[in-house]
Design an enzyme around this catalytic site. Structure first.
Site, PDB file in Angstrom:
ATOM      1  N   ARG A  88       7.528  57.096  25.438  1.00  0.00           N
ATOM      2  CA  ARG A  88       8.709  57.923  25.678  1.00  0.00           C
ATOM      3  C   ARG A  88       9.315  58.247  24.318  1.00  0.00           C
ATOM      4  NH1 ARG A  88      11.111  54.928  22.953  1.00  0.00           N
ATOM      5  NH2 ARG A  88      13.018  55.956  23.568  1.00  0.00           N
ATOM      6  N   GLN A  95      16.760  51.262  26.838  1.00  0.00           N
ATOM      7  CA  GLN A  95      15.888  51.454  25.660  1.00  0.00           C
ATOM      8  C   GLN A  95      16.473  50.810  24.415  1.00  0.00           C
ATOM      9  OE1 GLN A  95      16.639  53.814  27.893  1.00  0.00           O
ATOM     10  NE2 GLN A  95      15.081  55.393  28.040  1.00  0.00           N
ATOM     11  N   ASP A  97      16.565  64.963  22.309  1.00  0.00           N
ATOM     12  CA  ASP A  97      15.366  65.408  23.038  1.00  0.00           C
ATOM     13  C   ASP A  97      15.194  66.911  22.970  1.00  0.00           C
ATOM     14  OD1 ASP A  97      16.319  62.755  24.371  1.00  0.00           O
ATOM     15  OD2 ASP A  97      14.158  62.966  24.698  1.00  0.00           O
ATOM     16  N   ASN A 125      20.586  64.633  24.523  1.00  0.00           N
ATOM     17  CA  ASN A 125      19.992  63.315  24.237  1.00  0.00           C
ATOM     18  C   ASN A 125      20.255  62.402  25.430  1.00  0.00           C
ATOM     19  OD1 ASN A 125      18.595  61.538  22.403  1.00  0.00           O
ATOM     20  ND2 ASN A 125      20.527  60.450  22.103  1.00  0.00           N
ATOM     21  N   LYS A 126      19.787  61.197  25.318  1.00  0.00           N
ATOM     22  CA  LYS A 126      19.895  60.203  26.398  1.00  0.00           C
ATOM     23  C   LYS A 126      21.309  60.146  26.969  1.00  0.00           C
ATOM     24  CE  LYS A 126      17.294  58.299  27.840  1.00  0.00           C
ATOM     25  NZ  LYS A 126      16.616  58.791  29.061  1.00  0.00           N
TER      26      LYS A 126
HETATM   27  O1  MRU Z   1      14.012  58.867  28.216  1.00  0.00           O
HETATM   28  P1  MRU Z   1      13.540  58.606  26.823  1.00  0.00           P
HETATM   29  O2  MRU Z   1      13.443  57.154  26.496  1.00  0.00           O
HETATM   30  O3  MRU Z   1      12.271  59.366  26.493  1.00  0.00           O
HETATM   31  O4  MRU Z   1      14.688  59.205  25.916  1.00  0.00           O
HETATM   32  C1  MRU Z   1      14.564  59.132  24.520  1.00  0.00           C
HETATM   33  C2  MRU Z   1      15.759  59.628  23.822  1.00  0.00           C
HETATM   34  O5  MRU Z   1      16.713  60.086  24.415  1.00  0.00           O
HETATM   35  C3  MRU Z   1      15.700  59.615  22.326  1.00  0.00           C
HETATM   36  O6  MRU Z   1      16.976  59.411  21.782  1.00  0.00           O
HETATM   37  C4  MRU Z   1      15.187  60.980  21.865  1.00  0.00           C
HETATM   38  O7  MRU Z   1      13.970  61.265  22.462  1.00  0.00           O
HETATM   39  C5  MRU Z   1      15.035  61.060  20.398  1.00  0.00           C
HETATM   40  S1  MRU Z   1      13.668  60.119  19.915  1.00  0.00           S
HETATM   41  C6  MRU Z   1      13.313  60.248  18.311  1.00  0.00           C
END
Ligand code: MRU
Length: 366
Positions: A53, A203, A244, A254-255
């Protein structure tokens, strides 16, 4: 980055076995497991079920997925279907679309018998490019940390809050938000990292805390709701997150929970930076809230959490009444006005159309 004394990337092509290997992130921090991805179904599951991920790593994995499928069936129909299948695995991180676009553009004009070899070369190049971009994000980002360090008395650490995992496990190596931290440590600048646990999948707790411990970087895990309080009490100098998908106008997706941290940072006059390789910029979009598709994930991620029990066994436990209805939006959008700046491989810029256009004139819309 190192796991114990050994250097790892999050994904690699193993020359000896001719296999694509990944770290299966579902089991961290309790178990470090390397697995082979050797057919398209495995790639689809690995991205969709989050064995891998993080926006850049999702893109790199999809590129290798095309390679593996081109060995099995290099026809045009197979190429198109594979791109569509992989693209549907996760809708928000734009690196997936970018990487698949790169593969499709490269492979479509080639005869079938040349496709697998070319796909492998390009997938490897995408990984190398990601590593170099992230290294450069660190080179530029560390300057921000240095400036804050210069205001501190000797021995006082620069306190940095980060959300989700935007570390090396979310990329091929270095990470985005963590790259400036690693560069700071290499330059003997003291940093202390506040790690948001990042519900629902944790995460931060599972991955970022583990990564930082492996590199021996000072850190503390905090619950998601603690950030505002710490900011009010002067415990945080700087926020750095990943993203993202960032629009050409600087809105940052982002998350889930990132937006609340940006609001709290704004209210407390704390710089809020977002680190990203340019492959995470969606130049076609100008309004993140209206235009970025937000992934809605399985309710089980909210109703159940992984726990290490007292006897050392790792188990999933339910934290709410049976059959509780759930909403699980996986990402949110932080408007550009709340973002102090974007740290990219080409330097730091304003989170705005003009700021991005200055660094990436060839990509900016007229
Ligand atoms: O759902 P995920 O774990 O894929 O989400 C990841 C994130 O939100 C990260 O902060 C984002 O991808 C940046 S990673 C360098």
């Amino acid at each position: 980055m190192n796991v114990g004394n050994q250097h790892y990337r999050s994904i690699w092509f193993d020359e000896q076995s001719s296999q694509v290997k990944i770290i299966d992130q579902r089991w961290l921090p309790h178990q470090f497991l390397v697995v082979d991805l050797d057919n398209l179904d495995a790639f689809v599951a690995a991205i969709g079920d989050m064995w891998v991920r993080g926006a850049p790593l999702i893109g790199a994995t999809a590129a290798y997925g095309i390679y593996v499928q081109m060995i099995d069936n290099p026809s045009n129909k197979s190429l198109e279907q594979t791109c569509d299948l992989l693209l549907a695995t996760r809708p928000t991180a734009v690196n997936l679309r970018w990487a698949l676009g790169e593969m499709r553009t490269l492979l479509t004009p080639l005869p079938d018998h040349e496709r697998a070899k070319a796909a492998l070369a390009r997938a490897r190049q995408i990984c190398e490019q990601d590593v170099e971009c992230n290294r450069m994000i660190g080179v530029h980002g560390v300057e921000l940390i240095k400036k804050i360090a210069a205001t501190k008395s000797h021995g006082e650490a620069v306190n940095i809050l980060t959300h989700c995992n935007a570390g090396w496990l979310a990329t091929v190596d270095w990470g985005t938000a963590t790259s400036p931290l690693y560069h700071a440590v290499q330059q003997n600048i003291d940093v202390h990292v506040y790690v948001d646990e990042t519900r629902p999948r944790n995460q931060g707790a599972h991955l970022t805390a583990w990564e930082l411990a492996q590199q021996d970087i000072s850190h503390q895990l905090i619950v998601d709701n603690a950030g505002g309080h710490l900011m009010q009490h002067g415990a945080i100098d700087l926020v750095i997150t990943g993203t993202d998908r960032t629009t050409g106008s600087g809105d940052v997706c982002n998350k889930i929970g990132t937006y609340l941290k940006a609001l709290a940072a704004h209210d407390n006059n704390i710089p809020f930076y977002v680190a990203l390789p340019s492959t995470t910029i969606d130049w076609t979009l100008s309004d993140g809230i209206a235009q970025i598709p937000i992934e809605e994930r399985d309710p089980l991620e909210v109703t159940k959490v992984w726990r290490k029990l007292n006897d050392g066994e790792v188990a999933q436990v339910q934290i709410c009444p049976d059959n509780t209805p759930v909403a699980n939006p996986a990402f949110d959008v932080t408007p550009a006005r709340l973002v102090t700046g974007l740290i990219t491989e080409r330097g730091v810029c304003d989170a705005s159309t003009q700021g991005l256009a200055q660094l990436f004139p060839e990509c900016a819309k007229d």
